[in-house]
Design an enzyme around this catalytic site. Structure first.
Site, PDB file in Angstrom:
ATOM      1  N   HIS A 122       0.886  -1.174   0.062  1.00  0.00           N
ATOM      2  CA  HIS A 122      -0.036   0.116  -0.142  1.00  0.00           C
ATOM      3  C   HIS A 122       0.800   1.149  -0.085  1.00  0.00           C
ATOM      4  O   HIS A 122       1.892   1.289   0.209  1.00  0.00           O
ATOM      5  CB  HIS A 122      -0.857  -0.079   1.182  1.00  0.00           C
ATOM      6  CG  HIS A 122      -1.961  -1.215   1.131  1.00  0.00           C
ATOM      7  ND1 HIS A 122      -1.901  -2.224   1.874  1.00  0.00           N
ATOM      8  CD2 HIS A 122      -3.037  -1.014   0.455  1.00  0.00           C
ATOM      9  CE1 HIS A 122      -2.875  -3.160   1.433  1.00  0.00           C
ATOM     10  NE2 HIS A 122      -3.645  -2.285   0.457  1.00  0.00           N
ATOM     11  N   ASP A 152      -0.060   7.011  -3.473  1.00  0.00           N
ATOM     12  CA  ASP A 152      -1.177   6.531  -4.226  1.00  0.00           C
ATOM     13  C   ASP A 152      -1.587   7.685  -5.190  1.00  0.00           C
ATOM     14  O   ASP A 152      -1.939   7.163  -6.359  1.00  0.00           O
ATOM     15  CB  ASP A 152      -2.323   6.515  -3.258  1.00  0.00           C
ATOM     16  CG  ASP A 152      -2.307   4.933  -2.265  1.00  0.00           C
ATOM     17  OD1 ASP A 152      -1.646   4.106  -2.932  1.00  0.00           O
ATOM     18  OD2 ASP A 152      -3.302   4.796  -1.675  1.00  0.00           O
TER      19      ASP A 152
HETATM   20  C1  LIG Z   1      -3.723   2.808   1.375  1.00  0.00           C
HETATM   21  C2  LIG Z   1      -4.424   2.592   0.332  1.00  0.00           C
HETATM   22  C3  LIG Z   1      -5.656   1.695   0.391  1.00  0.00           C
HETATM   23  C4  LIG Z   1      -6.943   2.539   1.053  1.00  0.00           C
HETATM   24  C5  LIG Z   1      -8.108   1.782   0.368  1.00  0.00           C
HETATM   25  C6  LIG Z   1      -9.200   1.977   1.368  1.00  0.00           C
HETATM   26  C7  LIG Z   1      -9.974   3.250   1.499  1.00  0.00           C
HETATM   27  C8  LIG Z   1     -10.026   0.749   1.208  1.00  0.00           C
HETATM   28  C9  LIG Z   1      -9.262  -0.630   1.520  1.00  0.00           C
HETATM   29  C10 LIG Z   1     -10.185  -1.651   2.179  1.00  0.00           C
HETATM   30  C11 LIG Z   1     -11.519  -0.967   2.193  1.00  0.00           C
HETATM   31  C12 LIG Z   1     -12.362  -1.663   3.200  1.00  0.00           C
HETATM   32  C13 LIG Z   1     -12.921  -3.144   3.114  1.00  0.00           C
HETATM   33  O1  LIG Z   1     -13.102  -3.428   1.503  1.00  0.00           O
HETATM   34  C14 LIG Z   1     -13.875  -3.675   3.613  1.00  0.00           C
HETATM   35  C15 LIG Z   1     -15.115  -2.896   3.811  1.00  0.00           C
HETATM   36  C16 LIG Z   1     -16.143  -2.829   2.456  1.00  0.00           C
HETATM   37  C17 LIG Z   1     -17.286  -2.272   2.536  1.00  0.00           C
HETATM   38  O2  LIG Z   1     -17.926  -2.502   1.085  1.00  0.00           O
HETATM   39  C18 LIG Z   1     -16.835  -0.882   2.586  1.00  0.00           C
HETATM   40  C19 LIG Z   1     -16.219  -0.492   4.006  1.00  0.00           C
HETATM   41  C20 LIG Z   1     -14.890  -1.393   3.876  1.00  0.00           C
HETATM   42  C21 LIG Z   1     -14.381  -1.127   5.513  1.00  0.00           C
HETATM   43  C22 LIG Z   1     -13.829  -0.622   2.919  1.00  0.00           C
HETATM   44  C23 LIG Z   1     -13.545   0.751   3.203  1.00  0.00           C
HETATM   45  C24 LIG Z   1     -12.498   1.271   2.490  1.00  0.00           C
HETATM   46  O3  LIG Z   1     -12.826   1.272   1.157  1.00  0.00           O
HETATM   47  C25 LIG Z   1     -10.950   0.460   2.506  1.00  0.00           C
HETATM   48  C26 LIG Z   1     -10.705   0.449   3.959  1.00  0.00           C
HETATM   49  C27 LIG Z   1      -3.632   2.331  -0.862  1.00  0.00           C
HETATM   50  O4  LIG Z   1      -2.636   1.894  -0.905  1.00  0.00           O
HETATM   51  S1  LIG Z   1      -4.413   1.624  -2.326  1.00  0.00           S
HETATM   52  C28 LIG Z   1      -2.870   0.910  -3.512  1.00  0.00           C
HETATM   53  C29 LIG Z   1      -2.962  -0.360  -3.183  1.00  0.00           C
HETATM   54  N1  LIG Z   1      -1.849  -1.061  -4.186  1.00  0.00           N
HETATM   55  C30 LIG Z   1      -2.271  -1.059  -5.475  1.00  0.00           C
HETATM   56  O5  LIG Z   1      -3.238  -0.655  -5.971  1.00  0.00           O
HETATM   57  C31 LIG Z   1      -0.923  -1.762  -6.332  1.00  0.00           C
HETATM   58  C32 LIG Z   1      -1.456  -2.680  -7.383  1.00  0.00           C
HETATM   59  N2  LIG Z   1      -2.226  -3.636  -6.932  1.00  0.00           N
HETATM   60  C33 LIG Z   1      -1.864  -4.646  -6.186  1.00  0.00           C
HETATM   61  O6  LIG Z   1      -0.821  -4.928  -5.734  1.00  0.00           O
HETATM   62  C34 LIG Z   1      -2.969  -5.590  -5.520  1.00  0.00           C
HETATM   63  O7  LIG Z   1      -4.254  -5.365  -6.607  1.00  0.00           O
HETATM   64  C35 LIG Z   1      -3.546  -5.424  -4.119  1.00  0.00           C
HETATM   65  C36 LIG Z   1      -3.849  -3.872  -4.118  1.00  0.00           C
HETATM   66  C37 LIG Z   1      -2.114  -5.754  -3.308  1.00  0.00           C
HETATM   67  C38 LIG Z   1      -4.623  -6.065  -3.971  1.00  0.00           C
HETATM   68  O8  LIG Z   1      -4.173  -7.564  -4.000  1.00  0.00           O
HETATM   69  P1  LIG Z   1      -5.230  -8.782  -4.396  1.00  0.00           P
HETATM   70  O9  LIG Z   1      -4.510  -9.972  -3.841  1.00  0.00           O
HETATM   71  O10 LIG Z   1      -6.493  -8.305  -3.337  1.00  0.00           O
HETATM   72  O11 LIG Z   1      -5.547  -8.734  -5.563  1.00  0.00           O
HETATM   73  P2  LIG Z   1      -4.735  -8.928  -7.073  1.00  0.00           P
HETATM   74  O12 LIG Z   1      -3.765  -9.814  -6.795  1.00  0.00           O
HETATM   75  O13 LIG Z   1      -4.368  -7.629  -8.044  1.00  0.00           O
HETATM   76  O14 LIG Z   1      -5.775  -9.596  -8.165  1.00  0.00           O
HETATM   77  C39 LIG Z   1      -7.162  -9.113  -8.338  1.00  0.00           C
HETATM   78  C40 LIG Z   1      -8.094 -10.221  -8.373  1.00  0.00           C
HETATM   79  O15 LIG Z   1      -9.387  -9.799  -8.235  1.00  0.00           O
HETATM   80  C41 LIG Z   1     -10.167 -10.655  -9.515  1.00  0.00           C
HETATM   81  N3  LIG Z   1     -11.070  -9.649 -10.066  1.00  0.00           N
HETATM   82  C42 LIG Z   1     -10.953  -8.307 -10.681  1.00  0.00           C
HETATM   83  N4  LIG Z   1     -11.854  -7.837 -11.093  1.00  0.00           N
HETATM   84  C43 LIG Z   1     -12.777  -8.774 -11.054  1.00  0.00           C
HETATM   85  C44 LIG Z   1     -14.155  -9.074 -11.354  1.00  0.00           C
HETATM   86  N5  LIG Z   1     -14.969  -7.962 -12.148  1.00  0.00           N
HETATM   87  N6  LIG Z   1     -14.736 -10.188 -11.165  1.00  0.00           N
HETATM   88  C45 LIG Z   1     -14.096 -11.158 -10.484  1.00  0.00           C
HETATM   89  N7  LIG Z   1     -12.976 -11.295 -10.281  1.00  0.00           N
HETATM   90  C46 LIG Z   1     -12.240 -10.115 -10.364  1.00  0.00           C
HETATM   91  C47 LIG Z   1      -8.676 -10.936 -10.373  1.00  0.00           C
HETATM   92  O16 LIG Z   1      -9.011 -11.934 -11.334  1.00  0.00           O
HETATM   93  C48 LIG Z   1      -7.851 -11.458  -9.418  1.00  0.00           C
HETATM   94  O17 LIG Z   1      -7.987 -12.632  -9.027  1.00  0.00           O
HETATM   95  P3  LIG Z   1      -6.953 -13.652  -8.826  1.00  0.00           P
HETATM   96  O18 LIG Z   1      -6.343 -13.375  -7.396  1.00  0.00           O
HETATM   97  O19 LIG Z   1      -7.695 -15.016  -8.444  1.00  0.00           O
HETATM   98  O20 LIG Z   1      -5.908 -13.630  -9.810  1.00  0.00           O
END
Ligand SMILES: C[C@H](CCC[C@@H](C)[C@H]1CC[C@H]2[C@@H]3[C@H](O)C[C@@H]4C[C@H](O)CC[C@]4(C)[C@H]3C[C@H](O)[C@]12C)C(=O)SCCNC(=O)CCNC(=O)[C@H](O)C(C)(C)COP(=O)(O)OP(=O)(O)OC[C@H]1O[C@@H](n2cnc3c(N)ncnc32)[C@H](O)[C@@H]1OP(=O)(O)O
Length: 382
Positions: A122, A152
């Site tokens: 993050h 970010d």
């Molecule tokens: C400090 C910031 C982040 C702050 C964000 C906060 C504001 C929010 C973070 C968590 C949120 C809370 C949480 O969600 C729980 C509640 C939910 C509720 O709805 C709302 C309240 C919540 C409390 C909610 C509140 C807030 O919104 C939060 C607190 C940052 O630094 S952001 C920067 C992050 N880093 C990056 O973006 C770098 C690039 N990305 C990555 O390195 C990774 O994506 C990451 C971020 C490490 C996540 O890794 P992850 O293992 O989860 O994903 P990936 O490996 O990337 O793979 C994505 C998988 O998802 C599948 N997928 C994508 N789209 C779809 C779709 N349409 N249908 C189905 N599947 C999908 C994709 O195929 C991948 O699947 P696989 O893993 O099987 O390959």
């Protein structure tokens, strides 16, 4: 607007990619965010002006739909960990083969190569890796990240938007698309170039929090006022510093020299004592209209009513009554126009977008009944 006619497919992400998409939308691009199905609500708070299509990308049929959307668009913006898009057959090589004009933007923390490329992380991790976090914090304290602004948003979302605009500009000459590898570590470091380049000036020779611009200097800091609010002081140059001293009602002859570092502690104590004798508004009346470089520290709610911001319309209220910053910068002929209506519901535009991209009604209904896509126009009408 500057980006009118540009079609962007944004894969839903956490913070930086949504911001990047919002910038593009504010400046006129058509941004279609691809959301997951079966999620109650989006965590994208930067969805202004976007449309939402909901696809279950665990189904190969949904992947095929996404591929059709991508190859008919100008830009794909993807925020996933390295390898996720390739696993679905939607890597840049695959898509650029079908649409050589496509701009494929990959916004990640560590970039597409290197030993951290596949690691989760993050903002705070990227900032740490950029070198900048080591410089942020108060004297004798540990490093602190300034919210998640630097990696970010500045080094990530904004830098990626810049890359996309550059690639669009270049495409207008070459006719070719390209891949953008936007690493937040590198983006943040690049934003911070000054820190490296200005070391020769001796600006950062002292410990963290003890330099001129990192809260070490008493004339570059914040001070508490008698009403519990704060003012920011940035009186660096001697002529501006003189106005600060005058406004505070102090006599320069009684004070140590501005640049005498060993006296900064004493000078800070004097400024602290004096600033605490009046309210923020009282200091405003003294310093407004001078070059003392003293401003109120405004809260997110106060910005709207400050006369300067009001005069420029720097902040606005949307149809939900939420305050937002106006898109910046202001272009004289083709300024951005921030959409004032509510954010899209997940899947609100699935049907409309698919139709527009050439899907038949019957195909859409099949995908819908198989749970491959989700349509939520009804929710939007409630
Ligand atoms: C400090 C910031 C982040 C702050 C964000 C906060 C504001 C929010 C973070 C968590 C949120 C809370 C949480 O969600 C729980 C509640 C939910 C509720 O709805 C709302 C309240 C919540 C409390 C909610 C509140 C807030 O919104 C939060 C607190 C940052 O630094 S952001 C920067 C992050 N880093 C990056 O973006 C770098 C690039 N990305 C990555 O390195 C990774 O994506 C990451 C971020 C490490 C996540 O890794 P992850 O293992 O989860 O994903 P990936 O490996 O990337 O793979 C994505 C998988 O998802 C599948 N997928 C994508 N789209 C779809 C779709 N349409 N249908 C189905 N599947 C999908 C994709 O195929 C991948 O699947 P696989 O893993 O099987 O390959």
């Amino acid at each position: 607007m500057a980006l009118t006619g540009v079609r962007v497919i944004e894969l839903a992400g956490l913070a930086p990619a949504p911001f990047c998409g919002m910038i593009l939308a504010d400046f006129g691009a058509r941004v279609i965010r691809v959301d997951r199905t079966k999620v109650a609500m989006t965590v994208d708070t930067q969805a202004r002006g976007k449309q939402s299509v909901a696809l279950n990308l665990k189904s190969p049929k949904a992947v095929a739909v996404l591929k059709r959307l991508c190859v008919q668009s100008d830009v794909v913006l993807e925020p996933y960990r390295k390898g996720v898009m390739e696993k679905m057959g939607l890597g840049p090589e695959d898509l650029l083969k079908e649409n050589p004009r496509l701009i494929y933007a990959r916004l990640t923390g560590y970039g597409q190569s290197g030993s951290y490329a596949r690691a989760a992380g993050h903002d705070i991790n990227y900032l740490a890796m950029s070198g900048l976090l080591s410089m942020l914090g108060r004297s004798s304290d540990k490093p602190y990240a300034p919210l998640n602004l630097v990696a970010d948003f500045a080094g990530g979302g904004l830098m990626c938007a810049f890359g996309i605009v550059l690639a669009l500009l270049e495409r207008s000459r070459s006719g070719q698309g390209q891949i953008i590898d936007a690493s937040m570590v590198e983006g943040a470091a690049y934003v911070g170039s000054f820190m490296w380049k200005s070391r020769s000036l001796g600006l950062w020779n002292r410990l963290r929090g003890e330099n001129m611009l990192d809260s070490g200097a008493p004339f570059y800091d914040t001070y508490r006022t008698s009403d519990g609010k704060y003012v920011a002081v940035g009186a660096i140059e001697p002529q501006f510093y003189a106005e600060l001293v005058r406004g505070l009602g102090l006599d320069d002859a009684d004070l140590p020299s501005q640049m005498s570092v060993s006296d900064w502690l004493q000078l800070r104590q004097t400024f602290t004592r004096v600033f605490a004798t009046k309210t923020q508004a009282e200091w405003g009346r003294i310093f407004d209209g001078t070059d003392a470089c003293v401003t109120p520290v405004l809260s997110l709610d106060e910005v709207l009513s400050h006369p300067h911001n009001q005069a420029r319309g720097s902040f606005f209220k949307d149809s939900q009554g939420e305050i937002s910053p106006r898109p910046a910068p202001i272009l004289s002929r083709s300024p951005a126009e921030a959409c004032r209506s509510r954010d899209p519901f997940i899947g609100e535009h699935t049907r409309a977008v698919l139709k527009e991209y050439g899907f038949e009604q019957a195909q859409i209904e099949q995908l819908l009944s198989a749970g491959i896509i989700e349509c939520n126009e009804a929710k939007a009408r409630l």
